[in-house]
Scaffold this motif. Structure first.
Motif, short mmCIF file in Angstrom:
data_model
loop_
_atom_site.label_atom_id
_atom_site.label_comp_id
_atom_site.label_asym_id
_atom_site.label_seq_id
_atom_site.Cartn_x
_atom_site.Cartn_y
_atom_site.Cartn_z
N GLN A 73 6.64 -28.96 -42.11
CA GLN A 73 7.08 -28.19 -43.26
C GLN A 73 7.72 -29.07 -44.33
OE1 GLN A 73 9.46 -24.83 -41.99
NE2 GLN A 73 8.28 -24.64 -40.10
N SER A 100 7.56 -21.43 -42.49
CA SER A 100 8.85 -20.77 -42.40
C SER A 100 9.21 -19.98 -43.66
CB SER A 100 9.95 -21.82 -42.16
OG SER A 100 10.04 -22.70 -43.27
N ARG A 103 6.29 -14.92 -46.21
CA ARG A 103 4.84 -14.78 -46.20
C ARG A 103 4.34 -13.86 -47.32
NH1 ARG A 103 1.11 -11.63 -43.87
NH2 ARG A 103 -0.76 -12.60 -43.00
N ARG A 123 0.06 -21.59 -40.95
CA ARG A 123 0.11 -20.59 -42.03
C ARG A 123 -1.23 -20.52 -42.77
NH1 ARG A 123 4.20 -17.91 -44.60
NH2 ARG A 123 4.82 -17.66 -42.41
N THR A 264 12.59 -29.20 -35.64
CA THR A 264 11.49 -28.33 -36.08
C THR A 264 11.84 -26.86 -36.05
OG1 THR A 264 10.61 -28.43 -33.83
CG2 THR A 264 9.68 -29.95 -35.44
N ASP A 265 12.69 -26.42 -35.11
CA ASP A 265 12.96 -24.99 -35.00
C ASP A 265 14.25 -24.58 -35.71
OD1 ASP A 265 14.66 -26.24 -33.28
OD2 ASP A 265 14.16 -25.04 -31.53
N ARG A 267 16.55 -23.49 -39.04
CA ARG A 267 16.30 -22.66 -40.21
C ARG A 267 15.94 -23.53 -41.40
NH1 ARG A 267 21.17 -19.77 -41.70
NH2 ARG A 267 19.81 -18.71 -43.22
N GLN A 268 15.04 -23.02 -42.25
CA GLN A 268 14.54 -23.81 -43.37
C GLN A 268 15.67 -24.24 -44.30
OE1 GLN A 268 11.43 -25.03 -43.86
NE2 GLN A 268 12.41 -26.16 -45.52
N ARG A 271 17.53 -27.09 -42.69
CA ARG A 271 16.72 -28.31 -42.71
C ARG A 271 16.72 -28.94 -44.09
NH1 ARG A 271 11.76 -27.22 -38.86
NH2 ARG A 271 10.57 -28.11 -40.55
#
Length: 421
Positions: A73, A100, A103, A123, A264-265, A267-268, A271
């Motif tokens: 991401q 993330s 959508r 995605r 990687t897991d 929250r955006q 990050r």
């Protein structure tokens, strides 16, 4: 305006006086719509190498024409931020399709029919299967960091070729290392694919030292503390396992050592904040894994720490390529016990010169002469203190288990004194 003139305009906009080796090598083939696999060191400008010529081929208002697929991401966000201003110059829409992110908002923006997208593979495939994307107008498919995808993700990418992508669409593969097996799979779908490998001709790397430091867990954390307290440091710290990363991050917080985590897991928002704090110099250490950090471009990285040593040469090259860019010096700190460091020497072979920690050079079977200019004479055995044998992580765990068992037995014995009398 011709495609070549568009490309020249975009290069002028970037402000770079001179193109790198890989940028020069792939410009003409990509402008001509040819399929290339570009391999060059980390930090050699691969995003612009494929971004500028492929954007220059697009026509405003002609639908989706450029698709860039990436494994992470943060890499998608980085590419979006770099190429969006260039796309606007040519009156092109550029959109990020990131796993993330919201959508529904992405679907709404797709109705504006952007000419180019950068997407994480999951995605992209989801939106494609739901009919939110059409590939019939695509001219170019770019796969960045192509050697880092899982087999399932690679299969999904290859399925794009059969999922409506025009047969005339060309392919661009880019990474810091090549994989003949993966290249073979793509070549089966694009027989005209040509390899452009500039890893040996690119001379932009500065002097980089690769040091071996014999350390157990406590000693490794002390290395991070020392480096973090030095001035003007920006250091990637790599881990193989997320639970080890989180444990180290907790101990650094306890010691009031400034550090950020990139996993990687996460929250955006977290990050993005961690990466921004690292890029801005607010924190000197970025604790991360290979997957989370793959392809990230951060300027002025002074060092890379392999807190857990990589198990492949490809991974080692990707990690360590983040320092020593554009002629700047850098240092690699490889942390582990004797066994780990021997394995690393075997892994890199003659490709990379590994050095023992300064001041603690261990004698080997064949010593250099005492007056050698490169090493000092080892101290006499009598002057040395005997060194405890380093334990492996499994041996440490076994010893800890035995101590816990003894403590429990002592507690039970104390508790049961006089019970049966």
């Amino acid at each position: 305006m011709t495609n070549e003139e568009k490309a020249a305009q975009l290069w002028q906009q970037t402000g770079f006086a001179q193109q790198t080796v890989i940028q020069t090598a792939v410009a003409a083939p990509l402008l001509a719509g040819q399929s290339v696999a570009g391999v060059a060191p980390t930090g050699s400008g691969k995003t612009l190498a494929y971004g500028i010529p492929t954007l220059s081929r697009l026509t405003p208002g002609a639908g989706l024409q450029l698709v860039i697929i990436v494994p992470a991401q943060e890499l998608a966000i980085q590419i979006r931020d770099v190429l969006t201003p260039l796309a606007k110059t040519l009156d092109l829409g550029f959109q990020g399709l990131i796993g993330s992110a919201n959508r529904e908002r992405q679907i709404k923006r797709l109705r504006e029919k952007p000419e180019a997208v950068v997407a994480t593979v999951g995605r992209f495939i989801d939106l494609l299967e739901e009919g939110k994307l059409r590939l019939d107008t695509v001219k170019t498919l770019i796969v960045d960091e192509f050697d880092s995808f899982e087999p399932e993700a690679l299969a999904d990418i290859l399925s794009i070729r059969r999922g409506g992508l025009p047969q005339t669409a060309n392919l661009g593969l880019f990474s810091a290392t090549d994989s003949q097996a993966i290249l073979g799979e793509f070549k089966a779908a694009w027989p005209e694919l040509t390899l452009v490998d500039e890893t040996k001709t690119d001379k932009s790397r500065g002097p980089v030292k690769h040091l071996l430091l014999d350390r157990q867990m406590t000693g490794k954390i002390q290395v991070l503390e020392r480096l973090a307290r030095e001035k003007h440091q920006r250091i990637f710290v790599f881990f193989n396992h997320k639970h080890v990363l989180q444990k180290v991050a907790s101990q650094l917080r306890y010691q009031h050592v400034p550090a950020s985590m990139l996993i990687t897991d996460g929250r955006q928002v977290q990050r993005a904040e961690a990466l921004q704090d690292f890029r801005s110099g607010k924190v000197p250490l970025l604790l991360t894994t290979d997957v989370a950090a793959r392809g990230l471009d951060v300027a002025d990285v002074t060092a890379v720490v392999n807190f857990e040593l990589p198990d492949t040469l490809t991974t080692y090259i990707h990690r360590t390529g983040r320092t020593g860019r554009q002629g700047a010096p850098g240092t690699i700190y490889n942390l582990g016990n004797d066994h780990d460091l021997r394995d690393l020497r075997h892994l890199v072979g003659d490709r990379i010169a590994l050095e023992n920690e300064p001041g603690e050079t261990k004698p080997t079977a064949k010593h250099q002469p005492a007056n050698s200019a490169t090493t000092s004479e080892p101290p006499a055995p009598s002057a040395r203190k005997p060194r405890k044998k380093a334990l492996t992580s499994a041996e440490e765990e076994e010893a800890s288990a035995k101590k816990r068992k003894k403590r429990k037995e002592r507690w039970r014995n104390k508790k049961n004194v006089g019970k049966h009398w």
